[in-house]
Scaffold this motif. Structure first.
Motif, PDB file in Angstrom:
ATOM      1  N   PRO A 165      33.402 -32.082 -57.720  1.00  0.00           N
ATOM      2  CA  PRO A 165      34.600 -32.701 -58.304  1.00  0.00           C
ATOM      3  C   PRO A 165      35.864 -32.335 -57.533  1.00  0.00           C
ATOM      4  O   PRO A 165      35.966 -31.259 -56.956  1.00  0.00           O
ATOM      5  CB  PRO A 165      34.653 -32.115 -59.715  1.00  0.00           C
ATOM      6  CG  PRO A 165      33.486 -31.225 -59.881  1.00  0.00           C
ATOM      7  CD  PRO A 165      32.687 -31.231 -58.646  1.00  0.00           C
TER       8      PRO A 165
ATOM      9  N   GLN B 106      26.414 -34.819 -63.687  1.00  0.00           N
ATOM     10  CA  GLN B 106      27.390 -34.793 -62.617  1.00  0.00           C
ATOM     11  C   GLN B 106      26.999 -33.673 -61.660  1.00  0.00           C
ATOM     12  O   GLN B 106      26.562 -32.612 -62.112  1.00  0.00           O
ATOM     13  CB  GLN B 106      28.771 -34.513 -63.189  1.00  0.00           C
ATOM     14  CG  GLN B 106      29.878 -35.101 -62.366  1.00  0.00           C
ATOM     15  CD  GLN B 106      31.243 -34.681 -62.871  1.00  0.00           C
ATOM     16  OE1 GLN B 106      31.511 -33.503 -63.042  1.00  0.00           O
ATOM     17  NE2 GLN B 106      32.094 -35.647 -63.115  1.00  0.00           N
TER      18      GLN B 106
ATOM     19  N   GLU C 251      37.419 -40.230 -61.489  1.00  0.00           N
ATOM     20  CA  GLU C 251      37.578 -38.825 -61.831  1.00  0.00           C
ATOM     21  C   GLU C 251      39.036 -38.374 -61.772  1.00  0.00           C
ATOM     22  O   GLU C 251      39.409 -37.427 -62.440  1.00  0.00           O
ATOM     23  CB  GLU C 251      36.705 -37.959 -60.916  1.00  0.00           C
ATOM     24  CG  GLU C 251      35.233 -38.329 -60.944  1.00  0.00           C
ATOM     25  CD  GLU C 251      34.461 -37.729 -62.132  1.00  0.00           C
ATOM     26  OE1 GLU C 251      34.899 -36.700 -62.664  1.00  0.00           O
ATOM     27  OE2 GLU C 251      33.434 -38.324 -62.531  1.00  0.00           O
TER      28      GLU C 251
ATOM     29  N   ASP D 281      30.200 -39.151 -71.032  1.00  0.00           N
ATOM     30  CA  ASP D 281      31.105 -39.346 -69.908  1.00  0.00           C
ATOM     31  C   ASP D 281      31.838 -40.680 -69.885  1.00  0.00           C
ATOM     32  O   ASP D 281      32.521 -40.989 -68.915  1.00  0.00           O
ATOM     33  CB  ASP D 281      30.330 -39.141 -68.596  1.00  0.00           C
ATOM     34  CG  ASP D 281      29.864 -37.697 -68.431  1.00  0.00           C
ATOM     35  OD1 ASP D 281      30.420 -36.815 -69.121  1.00  0.00           O
ATOM     36  OD2 ASP D 281      28.948 -37.449 -67.633  1.00  0.00           O
TER      37      ASP D 281
END
Ligand code: TPP
Ligand code: TPP
Ligand code: SF4
Ligand code: SF4
Ligand code: MG
Ligand code: MG
Lengths: 618, 350, 618, 350
Positions: free
Chosen positions: A535, A348, A568, C558
């Motif tokens: 994020p 990520q 997310e 994830d």
């Protein structure tokens, strides 16, 4: 016939052939509007070749400061035979058609609702200038002069601009001034009172600057302390590096020696470009690269290494239309997913989404602190529209008291003073971020072996299952830590009781916010939030939670930001309505308005307004 | 796994000029196969660094992926190391070197890592004459993935699977010379007499020092039909020259007979004394070097020794005109032009 | 002390040093169990080096056909000094510890609840054999012989296996047989009635085979008609290509000339490997490559090209633990996201998820039809566990009446017979798939210029915004078409009124299904669905819709499949509960059971069973 | 945009032996800058294919990304073409060639496309002696991204931005010879007399025919200080030889004086007749070729002509021992071993 009539609110499209020097003449015009204190926004729509193909330059003049594209055209300066008919047909009713009347218009130019303004540019040039190359360049200046008259502009602003531009090339100044005058005079004589579009001096730009995003990004890297650059040419990112190089030559010269306090390495490809950055940051310098989609694809393996071995990286992705080579000179926001999760395995990456040159500067400079603090790649997601077009922007500022935050780095003294054994990947602070050392620090402590293979807390190779898992969990924790360091989203407007929100980012913001203004003016309470980083901040989830439906406006086919939001923020997908536009042209408020209206209708919100732009209200 | 460290370990060797002992240059325990050539090269690196009295933490070790690329874990445990990804060591080394020109960069790669996936990066690091030592541990095969032929495997050479290699081999030394490396040598993991001084010279050279070490893979490519086996290399190598390497700090004690010995002085005043045999190769001449390599290849021989040196070569920093200070040591004062400069810039955009 | 006692239900772990020839001896043992008609499943857990590091080989014997890993150990054959103590400690209470008693055990081997069985292997070998290399190899055979006695196996099955194995190397046969006997005899004399684990003949494997997935994949490519292979070595995918090569040498030889009807090109890297595939399929051959995560990262740019220029690609990704180099010899399912959306811009790729050698064969062969029909990359997502370990599998079958479906390809005659102008990217059938031609087809028609840049329906370069957008929409339509061609998911069990479902894929299936059996036996109605392809079939959404909560079991951190499910099926994220395991070891039913139990509890389903495996029930 | 097609268009040229007219070999209208060298190379390609009477649809055109790589759109409109991604043409060509050995593969690349990002793929396609013609349109810069120096730019050469290039240049012909290309030539876009027959010979050669054509970029690198400008190249080139190329079908009409002319016969029986000047380069000798290139470079000259030919070279298919039939023409019968064979295989796994 009703002529379009407005003051400080129009769109002028220049249709040219590329390689003919038109862009700088057109920019001269846009700059003059800006210098008259009127908000303006030029968009260069150019082909992927060097010479001879159609190119357009669209200038929006807007008193209210709406600087996104509008999407329709009030006046066209049609200098390209290949596209002339289409340019003619695309004009709004009541619009103005300016053309080179040295040749007569063909019969199909037969609209009744268009005002034709012929300027015998070729003949005028041939009569006035000797040098053939100059002739073709000055044609462009003549029509700028004519525009100045037609739009009732302050002519002195133009002449001063030319004088400024050619300060150091006085030989060129004179013919350019002459051409300006010729155009102005010709229009004054032939077309008095023809054009009802006007540009009047205002005081609406304040201390703003007009800069392209890539220049600002390059400056951000200078100010952020980047010293090593690995790069490979690719449109539309090349000018980031060119700007960095130019300002390094000015501002990073060692007085005594003339040497440069930066190393700019033109790499053999994008893989190497990122490798150079990784090697440099691992070794304690600040480094970055800039590229576009194809480069990001090639950088995948190295991005995974940087994530896993925890090496700071600043990567600027100036997005263009994909997939593959796609439309290399058109804009898009379509690398969001591939950047967020670049590389195989669980990865990520941190993303920043600038929306103006000001933010290009700020976020790029900040990216170096973030990358150092988080020890991971930070990707600045710009795009062609932002990067290569001039934008009205607040001036760039730097707080001189600011110091570079290099994150958790131990020097020899600190190492030797430690109570416990130092471990490169030991999470002593519980935030997932560990202490690193630079090569050469000490012969007594702090050396370690960096690797992309699994390692324990002391960076020793390990195939132990628990060790691996624990490390992966820490990396996840680190991303949670990241959130608090990243720029929060910006709420554009929030109405009490507004049930519907719009989320957008980057260059979608101008059109989005213009439309939000309009909708709210029309009594439709719609709220807006601009995402600035991934994020995502808690405020993003909160915004979504507060609304019944949220439209996600972005410039790609697959709703990539929406995917990230769903995944997310754990949002119910049905709540997020995708509003996408991805034809490669900068987002036009006119289009966005109708897309939003459609989506709102579907989301149960009645919209009455018609989807056409009205007198600059949208 | 080689617990045993090949060759020349002297438990009571005195410390070197910089005050370090031999073991200060050692690394972790090798996990390579017992007898792997790479372990001998590692031992030679340890020795060369010790003898040159390099401060161990002033060396940066870099590698790609492969058995050879694991090697940096087995020497210089006090140095920072970077085991990167397959074929990409040169770009990492470039970045690292740009960041801090004051350290010594020692890259280790394999023939697969360099001649296949890494060909482009290798070529361009060489072309930039990056100031580093670039060692290829060349076994003609992909050790870590179990013995496939690499691009340096000779045509007709036969590995463990029994099928002769069908493709022409790439001579990395020739390519390096052609692309502008400043220092190029070839040696053999089994010949520490030649290898240690060659590495010392390479470490002293300022610019790209490329050293191709034939380093047999005992597990997959040490067969009778392999031209990268211990046996074959021992039988078929021919040295272009013998030489002494004298680091700049050291006093010259030997007298060399006029005409028979040629001295090449490096940037740091170290000297390579070449003792001429019948070869008479002028090592500062690219054309002669390439021709000699081709000539020997035609005869089925492996030419070893220092093949080429350009004592004048300019490294990447010189080419880029970067400051002589380490870039990673510069702070805000040096790097950040401040808000006034920015205000000027803003003005230019109005 | 209670000794573990069971019939045809145990886990035996062999702890060795790699490069010592142990794997083939251990496999001999596993194969013998299989040949006794008893389901068995060996897992080779090996390090990323060539010689001298710890390696384990875990054999699960299970009458009920549960062939996933179990996760705990009844008996260990501890041949590696470095790990011996840990191997000893890891044994279940009542378990059996077999070691080389030529050296005495140290004092810390002091468990009271473990049965120690010493075999003086080194002394026995030194006494019986001359050749030092043979000695160390035969040590392994001796313990296999001893196991045969201890576990009460049919000794003849072992001797026959050895005879079969060394049919062509008779010199080796004799010492191996001798070693087997030595072990058997020694155990019979020293350890009668010590071991209460038994392996008895059954008839539970039917016509199954025991094969590794990579061999099956290689065969699938042979049967699927692949002729061109571009590849680059990388664990754990290398053996796919080795298998293809081996069978090509056997089955693709041109009788008359001895030449091969295939071209296997060891490329210089993964970029080139995929380039070779793209060049070949574009030119009308069937071609494929096999790689693992790092290779996929490097292939990103080319995958985007293949998607956009619509070129068939078959790519086998044998996944290993990432990110970056990660754990190169450990298994994971963590390339799901990076494969599904590989490359910049808006892209999407077809994924197939085999769960057995049978499916490796079938799906690989089918992948060629799919790629040709869809003219896009098809990625077969295998993993190290499936690819490199032997699995019990239904035998491979081929329908001899089957022909290759090359999709929409026009030959000269068809081209000349067309009524309308042919366009490479003209969607005449409305399914998003257009007709292509191979180079060399005709000098009169059918030539076109393939490119990764934007193109119109006639494959002419175009920067037109609408043309671009329309084409992108067609590509989206094509993916919708794909769904109907892809293998449907498999419902494992569906209870009336079951409120909770489990979704899994690939090698997570064995453990998942074993646990589902157990849960259902325990009266907890949980349903299972195995996903076999992406984009997802409608049945996947339906299954999710039918349940209140769905656990998604996968081997990555994830929850990558879950991300795809949420994003592509528009599922409420809260409905999908991530159950992940990613330490690199093959999924163990014991672990999975307790993870599922936890998740069920959270999902509101009470679970009474204890999380430990009981007598092979789980 | 060049509407004008440089050179030698004869409206009433008779059709060639295969019955095609010159225009059957033409392509779309060029969008390159007026005067770009690449357009002349395109014209030479058209001419060479016409004169060789190649059936146009039997040619496959391939390229990477760059102005040069756009070229295939401007010739051979009846051929399939593949404009791939930057630097990756060689692998695409390899795959295409593997799929069907019966077509002619004509790759066009740029110096950026080949010598930088494509270095690895270039080197390995050459090493495999892939049967193709590989043309680099070499302008010493990145045309399409607006003129940055490429890796073939000579040290000291000055492009449009005025800063001299600081890095050593890569000589692709030398690299190609070293890595095993079967046919290597260098020419100049401005010299159709040399270029057309060179391309014809290259097209007739079986194996890797590498042709480096210096092809000035008028927009970014045709400056007085550029060593890749029309002017510079015209002044500084020297031909290694003059030659006639005689395709195999054609009758030999000229008489060549003994000793002064050397004949090199290619796989397909075409012959290259070399007329020896004072150079006396033996074109079948790699070492001489490389040495001559180095020698000329030292003198500041550009050596043009056919530099090297290996009339014996084995192409990739020969090396891989693939069937002589086109792989893409094989169907189930040839490829699928059937269920019985599978049953046998199953048995081996029980
Ligand atoms: C991108 C990528 N591709 C492939 C691999 C697998 N791989 C590991 S080592 C290696 C080859 C190593 O050969 P060489 O460099 O000669 O080293 P040696 O083991 O022979 O010393 C390969 C192909 C990898 N790790 N990464
Ligand atoms: C992966 C990737 N990186 C960069 C680019 C941008 N790019 C397009 S053409 C080109 C260079 C072309 O130079 P050259 O091959 O010499 O061709 P020329 O234009 O000079 O003929 C580059 C860097 C790209 N298209 N793809
Ligand atoms: S496999 Fe070969 S190269 Fe690798 S460690 Fe063993 S001997 Fe050395
Ligand atoms: S930019 Fe240069 S290379 Fe490109 S078309 Fe123009 S002249 Fe040719
Ligand atoms: Mg090797
Ligand atoms: Mg070029």
């Amino acid at each position: 016939m009703k002529r379009i009539s407005s003051v400080n609110d129009c769109v002028i499209r220049f249709a040219n052939v590329n390689g003919s020097g038109s862009a700088s003449a057109n920019n001269l015009f846009a700059k003059a509007v800006f210098r008259m204190g009127v908000p303006v926004s030029p968009k260069n729509i150019f082909p992927s070749n060097i010479q001879g193909l159609p190119t357009w330059y669209e200038v929006r003049v807007n008193d209210q400061g709406y600087i996104g594209r509008r999407g329709d055209v009030d006046m066209v300066v049609a200098m390209n035979g290949q596209t002339m008919l289409r340019d003619y047909m695309d004009l709004l009713s009541g619009g103005y058609f300016i053309y080179d009347s040295s040749r007569q218009l063909a019969d199909d130019f037969n609209r009744e609702d268009v005002i034709e303004i012929g300027l015998p540019l070729t003949s005028m040039c041939n009569g006035a200038f000797e040098n053939p190359r100059m002739r073709s360049l000055l044609k462009n200046i003549i029509y700028v002069g004519a525009l100045a008259f037609l739009l009732d502009m302050e002519f002195s602003v133009l002449t001063e601009s030319v004088e400024k531009q050619f300060r150091k090339k006085t030989k060129l100044m004179e013919p350019n001034l002459k051409a300006l005058h010729m155009g102005y005079e010709y229009a004054r004589e032939q077309y008095p009172d023809v054009c009802q579009l006007k540009i009047e001096r205002r005081d609406k730009v304040g201390d703003a600057i007009m800069m392209d995003g890539n220049t600002a990004t390059g400056l951000g890297a200078i100010y952020g302390g980047a010293t090593v650059v690995g790069w490979y040419p690719i449109t539309p990112s090349t000018s980031v590096i060119e700007a960095f190089g130019k300002y390094a030559d000015q501002l990073r010269v060692e007085k005594e020696t003339g040497r440069i306090k930066a190393a700019i390495v033109q790499a053999e490809d994008e893989l190497a470009a990122l490798g150079i950055v990784i090697g440099a940051t691992w070794n304690g310098a600040r480094a970055f690269t800039a590229t576009s989609g194809p480069g990001v694809s090639l950088m995948n393996e190295f991005l995974g290494l940087a994530y896993y071995a925890e090496i700071p990286v600043v990567l600027v992705d100036v997005q263009r239309a994909g997939p593959s080579t796609g439309l290399p000179t058109r804009t898009q926001q379509s690398d969001v997913l591939s950047c967020a999760y670049a590389s195989h395995g669980d990865t990520q990456h941190v993303l920043l989404f600038p929306a103006s040159p000001y933010e290009c500067f700020e976020m790029t400079a900040d990216a170096f602190d973030l990358a150092d603090r988080l020890q991971t790649p930070v990707i600045v997601l710009s795009d062609l529209d932002l990067g290569m077009n001039d934008h009205l922007s607040p001036p760039l500022v730097w707080d001189d008291s600011r110091t570079y935050d290099r994150g958790k780095v131990l020097n020899e003294e600190q190492l030797l003073g430690l109570q416990e054994r130092w471990g490169r990947y030991l999470d002593v602070d519980g935030d997932g971020i560990c202490y690193r050392t630079y090569p050469g620090t000490s012969d007594k402590a702090g050396a370690y072996f960096t690797r992309g293979s699994a390692h324990d807390e002391y960076s020793v190779y390990s195939e132990d299952a628990q060790t691996y898992e624990k490390n992966m969990q820490r990396l996840q924790r680190k991303m949670e830590t990241a959130v608090s360091m990243l720029p929060a989203p910006e709420i554009f407007c929030e109405n009490e009781g507004g049930r519907i929100g719009v989320i957008y980012f980057g260059t979608s913001s101008h059109a989005a916010e213009e439309c939000l203004d309009r909708l709210n003016r029309e009594g439709i309470p719609v709220n807006g939030l601009r995402v600035r980083a991934f994020p995502f901040h808690q405020q993003v989830s909160d915004f979504i939670d507060r609304h019944d439906k949220v439209l996600v406006l972005e410039q790609n086919r697959d709703g990539q930001l929406r995917t990230l939001l769903i995944n997310e923020c754990e949002v119910v997908p049905q709540k997020l309505i995708s509003v996408v536009h991805y034809d490669g042209l900068p987002l036009a408020s006119r289009t966005v308005y109708s897309m939003l209206a459609d989506a709102l209708q579907k989301a149960g919100q009645h919209v009455s307004g018609d989807d056409r732009n009205q007198g600059g209200a949208a | 796994m080689t617990f045993f460290r090949p060759g020349f370990r002297h438990p009571d060797l005195p410390p070197n000029e910089a005050g370090y002992e031999l073991r200060d240059y050692e690394g972790g325990i090798s996990t390579l196969c017992a007898g792997c050539g790479h372990d001998s090269v590692n031992a030679a690196i340890i020795r060369a660094c010790f003898e040159l009295a390099i401060e161990p933490h002033k060396v940066v070790k870099l590698s790609g992926i492969g058995c050879s690329s694991k090697s940096p874990a087995y020497f210089l445990g006090k140095s920072h190391g970077f085991n990167s990804v397959h074929g990409r060591m040169p770009s990492i080394a470039t970045g690292a070197n740009m960041a801090n020109r004051d350290l010594i960069y020692l890259g280790v790669s394999g023939d697969g890592d360099t001649a296949s996936i890494g060909m482009g990066q290798f070529a361009h690091a060489v072309r930039r004459n990056l100031n580093m030592v670039y060692i290829v541990m060349n076994n003609g095969c992909y050790g870590l993935t179990k013995g496939q032929y690499s691009a340096t495997a000779d045509k007709g050479s036969i590995g463990k699977k029994g099928e002769p290699n069908q493709l022409e081999s790439i001579d990395l030394c020739e390519i390096a010379i052609q692309l502008g490396a400043g220092f190029v040598g070839r040696s053999f993991s089994g010949d520490k007499q030649q290898l240690v001084p060659m590495l010392k010279a390479a470490l002293s050279y300022e610019g790209m020092s490329f050293v191709d070490v034939i380093s047999p893979c005992v597990t997959f490519n040490n067969t009778p039909g392999s031209t990268k086996s211990y046996h074959w290399v021992r039988e078929h190598r021919e040295a272009t020259n013998t030489f002494d390497f004298v680091p700049f700090r050291q006093e010259i004690t030997t007298e060399y007979a006029e005409g028979k010995t040629e001295a090449v002085t490096l940037h740091d005043e170290s000297v390579i004394y070449l003792h001429k045999g019948d070869g008479n190769l002028q090592i500062t001449d690219r054309r002669q070097a390439m021709d000699a390599l081709e000539e020997h290849k035609r005869k089925g021989l492996i030419l070893t020794g220092i093949l080429y040196v350009d004592p004048e070569g300019e490294d990447t920093h010189v080419i880029l005109h970067t400051t002589k200070r380490a870039l990673n040591a510069l702070g805000e004062k040096d790097l950040c032009p401040g808000n006034d400069a920015l205000a000027d810039i803003n003005d230019r955009f109005r």
